[in-house]
Design an enzyme around this catalytic site. Sequence first.
Site, PDB file in Angstrom:
ATOM      1  N   ASP A 138      -2.634  93.813  90.781  1.00 51.86           N
ATOM      2  CA  ASP A 138      -1.745  94.755  90.101  1.00 51.86           C
ATOM      3  C   ASP A 138      -1.761  96.094  90.835  1.00 51.86           C
ATOM      4  OD1 ASP A 138      -0.301  96.108  87.810  1.00 51.86           O
ATOM      5  OD2 ASP A 138      -0.732  94.193  86.870  1.00 51.86           O
ATOM      6  N   HIS A 212       0.066 100.396  85.159  1.00 52.89           N
ATOM      7  CA  HIS A 212       0.310  98.979  84.872  1.00 52.89           C
ATOM      8  C   HIS A 212      -0.953  98.143  85.055  1.00 52.89           C
ATOM      9  CE1 HIS A 212       2.207  94.982  85.367  1.00 52.89           C
ATOM     10  NE2 HIS A 212       3.250  95.479  84.742  1.00 52.89           N
ATOM     11  N   SER A 545       4.637  90.907  81.827  1.00 49.97           N
ATOM     12  CA  SER A 545       3.406  91.449  82.433  1.00 49.97           C
ATOM     13  C   SER A 545       2.298  91.573  81.409  1.00 49.97           C
ATOM     14  CB  SER A 545       3.674  92.831  83.028  1.00 49.97           C
ATOM     15  OG  SER A 545       4.257  92.750  84.297  1.00 49.97           O
TER      16      SER A 545
END
Length: 771
Positions: A138, A212, A545
Site C-alpha cells: 500500500d 490509505h 480497498s
Amino acid sequence: MASFLSPSIPLLFFFILFSSSFTPSATVVPTAKTFIFRVDGGSKPSIFPTHFHWYSSEFAEGPRILHVYDTVFHGFSAMVTPDEAQVLRNHPAVLAVFEDRRRELHTTRSPQFLGLRNQKGLWSESDYGSDVIIGVFDTGIWPERRSFSDLNLGPVPKRWRGVCQSGIRFAPKNCNRKIVGARFFAKGQQAAVIGGINETVEFMSPRDADGHGTHTASTAAGRHSFKASLSGYASGVAKGVAPKARIAAYKVCWKESGCLDSDILAAFDAAVSDGVDVISISIGGGDGISSPYYLDPIAIGSYAAASRGIFISSSAGNDGPNGMSVTNLEPWVTTVGAGTIDRNFPADVILGDGRRLSGVSLYSGEPLNGKMFPVVYPGKTGMLSASLCMENSLEPRHVKGKIVICDRGSSPRVAKGLVVKKAGGVGMILANGISNGEGLVGDAHLIPACAVGSREGDKIKAYALKHPNPVATIDFRGTVIGIKPAPVVASFSGRGPNGLNPEILKPDLIAPGVNILAAWTEAVGPTGLNSDPRKTEFNILSGTSMACPHVSGAAALLKSAHPDWSPAAVRSAMMTTASLVDNTNRTLADESTGKSSTPYDFGSGHLNLGRALDPGLVYDITNDDYITFLCSIGYGPRTIQVITRTPVRCPKRKPSPENLNYPSITALFPVSRKGWLTKTLVRTVTNVGQAEAVYRATVESPRGVTVTVRPSRLAFSQAVKKRSYLVTVTVNTRNMVVGESGAVFGSVTWSDGGKHAVRSPVVVTQIDPLR
C-alpha cells in the site's frame, strides 16, 4: 552449461549485437520507458556469478536496471526505449516483455458485524491471529498510532527474515513486535515520473504520506484502541480483524503518482523472501482492462506467493455497478467486493417546502442549526464542468452565500466542496448520477455538505430549478447503529462476470467496505486534500480497498487456527460459509437498485467468520491444478513458464477450465448451439471436520436448468478424507431466460445433518466461444 545462443551466431557477435542497442555512457535516454523483462533464469551462462551481472552485461547497463527479481520471478525491470525493448524481446532467453503499468488504490464495528466475539469462536481459537505475518502492499504506514502498539505481544516470529528499512522520518526503532518490517519501493516511480517523486508531499521511506496504507493495515490487524472516533463519528473501540497478527508494510504506492507494476513485483519478491503468511493488496488496474495473467505482474507475483503457501487477498475494484467491472481475476487470489455494515452517518436535506430527503455525511464543523439558505444548481447553465463543480468552474456571484448542488464524478467528492468554499458557497449537496444509483458513502467535508442518491438528487434539482425562491438546510444526525437492511452490496463494488475467464466466478465474496473506521496518517487531514489542516488519529473510508484487509485479517485468523491449511483451503472456508441474507433475513440487496443481488455481485456471499472456523469440507487446489487450468485456457508451456518460473507440460487432451476445483461452479454453454445441451463438471472436497462424517447434497437448480449431483451422498472416515463428485448441468438453450445479468443462478450444498452446510453457488450462462 545451458546456452541460449544459436549455434550459428558466434559469441562475440552476439555480445556486440545486444550491447550496441544501448548507448554505453548514457543512463538516461529521453524516449526511454520502464519495461519488465521475464527471463529464463536457467539460461544464465556460468561465466556470470549472478543474474545481475548477466543482465547488466548483456541486456542493459547497470544504472538503467531498476529492479532485479529472483524470488517470485526471474528477470529485471529497466529504462529502455521501445526499440530496445523490441530487440530484447527477440532474445532467446527472454520469455516475455511488458511495459510498466500504473495501478490505482481501490479506495470499528466491522469485526463484530463479521461474527467475531471476544473470548470465544475464531478470535479465541486463533489467539487473535498471533504470530501470523500480514504483508500490506500500500502507501506505507504511520507507526506511532495506537493501532500499532506491541504491548503484551510476544517476540517477533523466528521465521521472519525481513528488515525495517530506514529513510526520511523512518528508522529501525519505528518497527516493533507489531510492525515487524517495513520497506519502500520507489525505483519505478523515480524513473517514470518527470522530476522524480515529489518529496515536498511524500516521504522517501516506509512512512505513509497518504493515509490509505495506515488505514488498510489497521483494518487487517490493528490493536484495540479505546475512545476511537473521527471527530465524534463512529465512536467506540477500534480494532482490526486479527488484532495480534504482525504487520509488514511494503510501500509500493505514492501519494501523487500511484503504484507501478515494477515496484509491486519487487515487493512480491521481497515479501515472499521475508516470510509473510498473508499478502493484502488493495490495488488494481486503473484503466478498467484486465491483462492476461502472463502480462500481469500482480498475477505473476501472486502466483509465486500462493505456490509457496501465502494467502493473497485483493480488492475487486470500485467500478461497479457496471457488469464485468471486477478486477484481480487470477484464480489463485481471493478477490473481495464491498458491502455495507449496520452503521451509518445520516444527514438530511430539508427543503423550503418542508420535504426531508435523506443522505449521509461526516461533516463535523459548525452546523447550520436549521438556518435556511438559497440553494442553486450550476448545471442549469448547461456547462458540464459547473454541474460537476470542477476547479474554477463556479462563478462566485452565482453561488456566494448559497448551498450548491454538485453532481458526482470526474473529481474527488471532497474536492468539490473545496471548490464551492472557494467560490463563497456555504454548503454543498453532492448528488449521485444514474450510474451511482442510491449508493452513498460518508465524507469528512470541509464545509457543511452531504451526499444524496440519484432519486433524491433529482428531486432537489427539480426544486431548485422550478421554485421561485428555493431554500434548503442540512441536518447532520451523527452516528446511527442498527441500520437495516445490512449488509447490502455497495454500489461501487466491482461486479462479474469475470472478463478474462468467465468459468471462474469473481468476485469470490464481499466484506465490509463502506464507512470503515481505522487508523490514519498524521501527514494529511481526513479528506486527503493538501489544503485540509485538520489532524485525526482515525478516519472513515469506503471502497473495496477497505473490504480487502477484512479478508486478509480473516485469513490470518484461519491460518493461525489451522496452520496446515493451504491458501485455497482458507479461501474455501470463507466462501462456502458466507452469508446470503441480510439482518432482515432477506437476500442480499444491491445498493445501486434496491433489488436483490446475484453471485455476479457478491460471489459466494458476505464473509461470516462465525462459521468459517469450522467449514466441514473444503475445496483444495494444488499448484499442478493451477497449471492444468492455465493449459485449459489455451496457454502454451512457454507462456505458462512466464507465470510459474519452471517449465511445464500440458496434457495431450485439453482439459476444461470449469473443472478447476473452485468453491464456486460455473457452466458455460455456447450461444451458437441451440436445443438440449449437457455438461458434466467434477469437484473434490476434503473433510476438515469430524473424521467420521456423512454429507448429503441439496441442489437448488437455476431457473430453466436441471442440475444433478452424483453421488448425492459422501462418506468420510479416518482413512478417507477426500471425495469427488460430478455435477451435471442440462439446459434447453431455446428456452433459457438469463435476464439482465446474462446468467441464471443456483447452488449445491453439502450438509452433514446439522452442524455444517457447505454451499457452492452455481452459475449457468451462454457465451460466444470466439470471445
